[in-house]
Design a protein around this motif. Structure first.
Motif, short mmCIF file in Angstrom:
data_model
loop_
_atom_site.label_atom_id
_atom_site.label_comp_id
_atom_site.label_asym_id
_atom_site.label_seq_id
_atom_site.Cartn_x
_atom_site.Cartn_y
_atom_site.Cartn_z
N ARG A 135 -17.00 55.72 60.43
CA ARG A 135 -16.02 54.65 60.33
C ARG A 135 -15.20 54.77 59.05
N ARG A 136 -15.88 55.02 57.93
CA ARG A 136 -15.17 55.13 56.66
C ARG A 136 -14.23 56.34 56.64
N GLY A 137 -14.66 57.43 57.24
CA GLY A 137 -13.80 58.62 57.29
C GLY A 137 -12.53 58.36 58.09
N ILE A 138 -12.67 57.66 59.22
CA ILE A 138 -11.49 57.34 60.04
C ILE A 138 -10.60 56.33 59.34
N GLU A 139 -11.21 55.35 58.69
CA GLU A 139 -10.42 54.36 57.96
C GLU A 139 -9.62 55.02 56.83
N ALA A 140 -10.22 56.01 56.18
CA ALA A 140 -9.51 56.74 55.11
C ALA A 140 -8.31 57.47 55.69
N ALA A 141 -8.48 58.07 56.87
CA ALA A 141 -7.37 58.77 57.52
C ALA A 141 -6.27 57.80 57.93
N ILE A 142 -6.65 56.61 58.38
CA ILE A 142 -5.65 55.59 58.71
C ILE A 142 -4.85 55.23 57.46
N GLY A 143 -5.53 55.17 56.32
CA GLY A 143 -4.84 54.88 55.06
C GLY A 143 -3.91 56.00 54.63
N ASP A 144 -4.17 57.23 55.10
CA ASP A 144 -3.30 58.36 54.74
C ASP A 144 -1.93 58.26 55.39
N VAL A 145 -1.86 57.58 56.54
CA VAL A 145 -0.59 57.45 57.27
C VAL A 145 0.20 56.28 56.71
N ARG A 146 1.45 56.55 56.35
CA ARG A 146 2.28 55.53 55.70
C ARG A 146 3.29 54.88 56.65
N SER A 147 3.25 55.23 57.92
CA SER A 147 4.16 54.65 58.91
C SER A 147 3.83 53.19 59.16
N SER A 148 4.83 52.42 59.59
CA SER A 148 4.61 51.00 59.84
C SER A 148 3.78 50.76 61.10
N SER A 149 3.92 51.62 62.11
CA SER A 149 3.14 51.51 63.34
C SER A 149 2.21 52.71 63.44
#
Length: 266
Positions: free
Chosen positions: A127-141
């Motif tokens: 979960r933490r690894g995926i959440e970190a990857a989500i944080g890497d994306v700077r797009s609004s959607s």
């Protein structure tokens, strides 16, 4: 657009509606790689439903428990997508859920050429690894695409990885993104036999996500066997009318990666 996205599939691809869940089911011999790649292309090109301009800044987090970044990079390049460039621009992030879990290790790490690599089979680490990857994306959607989450049941080796726990993790992750796309295996041997705990967990996970989905695209082989000009059948089940209508088409994946989708008898 239609050269890379088969026209018959345009009503179902593109930026999904907010909070929606799309499920792609595949079987051995009819994999969903080509479909995931075309979702990647359509979303990262800023396309909405039906191939229209979405008018939003969209990015993708791709998590794969079956294939590494090299595989997706090569497939995307055939469609004209530069995943490395998109990653640098903050529009794409990749999580390798296979390599690290098979080789052992703890935690997760990010590398320039392989994306983030999960090294813990424990659900909290995933979960933490995926959440970190989500944080890497700077797009609004942000769109979360998870390729073969069901494989985690087989390869994690951790007691906390159950169908119910994965469903809980998915709900938590879905709250952090615009929409979610899941690719799952739906082979009869996995869904119908259910003689082992792994088979029961797999069936519970796949069926629960399919029932919760707003859109389901199911891939299977021809009932009559293998054909030279037909790779399989795609069955589309729609929960919301604005996403299009239920449909069933034939498709062919060429050696060059190009895909044709057509109606029976054409």
């Amino acid at each position: 657009m239609s050269r890379k996205i088969p026209p018959l599939l345009e009503p179902y691809l593109g930026l999904p509606e907010e909070a929606s869940l799309i499920v792609l089911t595949n079987i051995m011999g009819a994999t969903s790689n080509w479909l995931v790649l075309r979702y990647l292309y359509s979303i990262l090109q800023g396309r909405g439903i039906g191939g229209d301009e979405a008018g939003t800044d969209s990015g993708v987090v791709l998590v794969s428990f079956m294939r590494d970044l090299t595989f997706w990079r090569e497939g995307a390049s055939r469609l004209g997508l530069d995943l490395d460039g998109l990653s640098r621009a903050g529009k794409f992030s990749f999580v390798d859920g296979l390599t690290g879990l098979l080789s052992g290790g703890q935690g997760s790490e990010a590398t320039a050429d392989k994306g983030r690599i999960l090294k813990s089979g424990k659900l909290e680490g995933v979960r933490r690894g995926i959440e970190a990857a989500i944080g890497d994306v700077r797009s609004s959607s942000k769109i979360l695409i998870v390729d073969q989450l069901d494989e985690l049941l087989a390869i994690s080796g951790e007691d906390d990885v159950t169908a119910l726990a994965l469903e809980g993790m998915l709900l938590s992750l879905r709250e952090r993104v615009h929409a979610t796309i899941l690719a799952l295996s739906a082979d009869d041997a996995l869904l119908r036999a259910q003689t082992t705990s792994l088979e029961r967990s797999h069936a519970a996970l796949v069926l629960a996500q399919a029932h919760a989905a707003d859109l389901v695209l199911s891939l299977r082989m021809l009932d009559t066997g293998v054909a030279k000009d037909v790779s399989g059948v795609v069955r589309i089940a729609v929960r919301k009318e604005e996403r299009g209508e239920d449909a069933e088409y034939l498709y062919h994946v060429g050696a060059d990666g190009n895909v044709k989708v057509f109606e029976r008898g054409t």
